[in-house]
Design an enzyme around this catalytic site. Structure first.
Site, PDB file in Angstrom:
ATOM      1  N   ASN A   1       0.832  -1.200   0.000  1.00 23.09           N
ATOM      2  CA  ASN A   1       0.000   0.000   0.000  1.00 23.09           C
ATOM      3  C   ASN A   1       0.870   1.255   0.000  1.00 23.09           C
ATOM      4  OD1 ASN A   1       0.594  -0.861   2.692  1.00 23.09           O
ATOM      5  ND2 ASN A   1      -1.070   0.360   3.523  1.00 23.09           N
TER       6      ASN A   1
ATOM      7  N   GLU B   1       0.344   5.225   0.595  1.00 23.69           N
ATOM      8  CA  GLU B   1      -0.613   6.235   1.046  1.00 23.69           C
ATOM      9  C   GLU B   1      -0.238   7.624   0.532  1.00 23.69           C
ATOM     10  OE1 GLU B   1      -1.091   5.669   5.298  1.00 23.69           O
ATOM     11  OE2 GLU B   1      -2.187   3.790   4.957  1.00 23.69           O
TER      12      GLU B   1
ATOM     13  N   CYS C   1     -10.793  -3.733  -3.772  1.00 24.85           N
ATOM     14  CA  CYS C   1      -9.775  -4.701  -4.223  1.00 24.85           C
ATOM     15  C   CYS C   1     -10.410  -6.020  -4.650  1.00 24.85           C
ATOM     16  CB  CYS C   1      -8.719  -4.911  -3.153  1.00 24.85           C
ATOM     17  SG  CYS C   1      -7.641  -3.474  -3.043  1.00 24.85           S
TER      18      CYS C   1
ATOM     19  N   CYS D   1      -4.096   0.643  -2.503  1.00 27.12           N
ATOM     20  CA  CYS D   1      -4.029  -0.600  -1.741  1.00 27.12           C
ATOM     21  C   CYS D   1      -2.932  -1.508  -2.312  1.00 27.12           C
ATOM     22  CB  CYS D   1      -5.357  -1.347  -1.815  1.00 27.12           C
ATOM     23  SG  CYS D   1      -6.655  -0.649  -0.790  1.00 27.12           S
TER      24      CYS D   1
ATOM     25  N   GLU E   1      -3.030  -4.714  -2.922  1.00 28.95           N
ATOM     26  CA  GLU E   1      -3.528  -5.658  -3.939  1.00 28.95           C
ATOM     27  C   GLU E   1      -3.559  -4.985  -5.303  1.00 28.95           C
ATOM     28  OE1 GLU E   1      -4.807  -4.872  -1.044  1.00 28.95           O
ATOM     29  OE2 GLU E   1      -5.889  -6.525  -0.114  1.00 28.95           O
TER      30      GLU E   1
HETATM   31  N1  THU Z   1      -5.356  -1.434   2.500  1.00 28.91           N
HETATM   32  C1  THU Z   1      -4.838  -2.266   1.549  1.00 28.91           C
HETATM   33  O1  THU Z   1      -3.694  -2.106   1.102  1.00 28.91           O
HETATM   34  N2  THU Z   1      -5.614  -3.279   1.103  1.00 28.91           N
HETATM   35  C2  THU Z   1      -6.890  -3.518   1.522  1.00 28.91           C
HETATM   36  O2  THU Z   1      -7.552  -4.407   0.986  1.00 28.91           O
HETATM   37  C3  THU Z   1      -7.458  -2.739   2.615  1.00 28.91           C
HETATM   38  C4  THU Z   1      -6.675  -1.580   3.076  1.00 28.91           C
HETATM   39  C5  THU Z   1      -4.536  -0.308   2.972  1.00 28.91           C
HETATM   40  C6  THU Z   1      -5.053   1.014   2.537  1.00 28.91           C
HETATM   41  C7  THU Z   1      -4.469   1.935   3.595  1.00 28.91           C
HETATM   42  O3  THU Z   1      -3.159   2.323   3.191  1.00 28.91           O
HETATM   43  C8  THU Z   1      -4.366   1.050   4.828  1.00 28.91           C
HETATM   44  O4  THU Z   1      -4.502  -0.282   4.377  1.00 28.91           O
HETATM   45  C9  THU Z   1      -5.407   1.331   5.873  1.00 28.91           C
HETATM   46  O5  THU Z   1      -6.678   1.317   5.326  1.00 28.91           O
END
Ligand code: THU
Length: 159
Positions: free
Chosen positions: A61, A63, A114, A72, A74
């Site tokens: 992920n 941000e 995702c 995300c 995935e």
């Molecule tokens: N996140 C993911 O990478 N995949 C998911 O399926 C759910 C959430 C990440 C997004 C964000 O950077 C952090 O987790 C908190 O939501």
């Protein structure tokens, strides 16, 4: 009026019980976690995809100060896979997480967006993608198909 039911089964494993290839894929997801850029949530996610051609590609992920812009893990991994190997289907995805505030003791499933992203690759290559999930500790959860966790999905067949 008719009542209908959707059922699906999934499997749980101890990490040590997993087939070696699945354990390696999960380990790749765990290893790549450290590359996540998650300064706002402190929640790091690593994803590793196994392609039909045997390649393993990873994503994390990423941000952003403008929160909705964040990506995300995935989605990052799928985009890498499709960009490098646009003709190759995806067999499996392993996903692992780590929090800066607590120990995640259970598997964490992909968010709704995702699931939809994963479904695109299942329908694009007409094969089921196995999903392998684990927290920092605890059991491993294995789901056979994205469709299992996205009932009433929207796909290209509607267009
Ligand atoms: N996140 C993911 O990478 N995949 C998911 O399926 C759910 C959430 C990440 C997004 C964000 O950077 C952090 O987790 C908190 O939501």
């Amino acid at each position: 009026m008719a009542e209908k039911e959707i059922k699906f089964s999934y499997h749980t494993f101890n990490f040590g019980e997993l087939p070696i290839a699945d354990a390696e894929l999960l380990q790749a997801a765990k290893d790549v976690l450290q590359n996540a850029y998650a300064p706002y949530s402190g929640f790091k996610v690593g994803a590793a995809v196994l392609l039909e051609n045997g390649h393993v590609l990873t994503g994390t992920n990423q941000e952003n100060a403008a929160f909705p812009v964040g990506l995300c893990a995935e989605g990052t991994a799928l985009s890498v896979a499709s960009s490098l190997f646009p003709q190759t289907g995806i067999k499996k995805i392993a996903i692992s997480v780590k929090s800066s505030t607590h120990t995640v003791q259970h598997p964490v499933a992909p968010c709704g967006v995702c699931r939809q992203r994963l479904l695109e690759y299942e329908t694009r290559f007409n094969n089921s993608i196995e999903i392998i999930l684990m927290g920092e500790t605890g059991d491993v959860l294995v789901i056979k198909s994205v469709k299992d966790i996205l009932p009433f999905y929207f796909s290209k067949s509607e267009l």
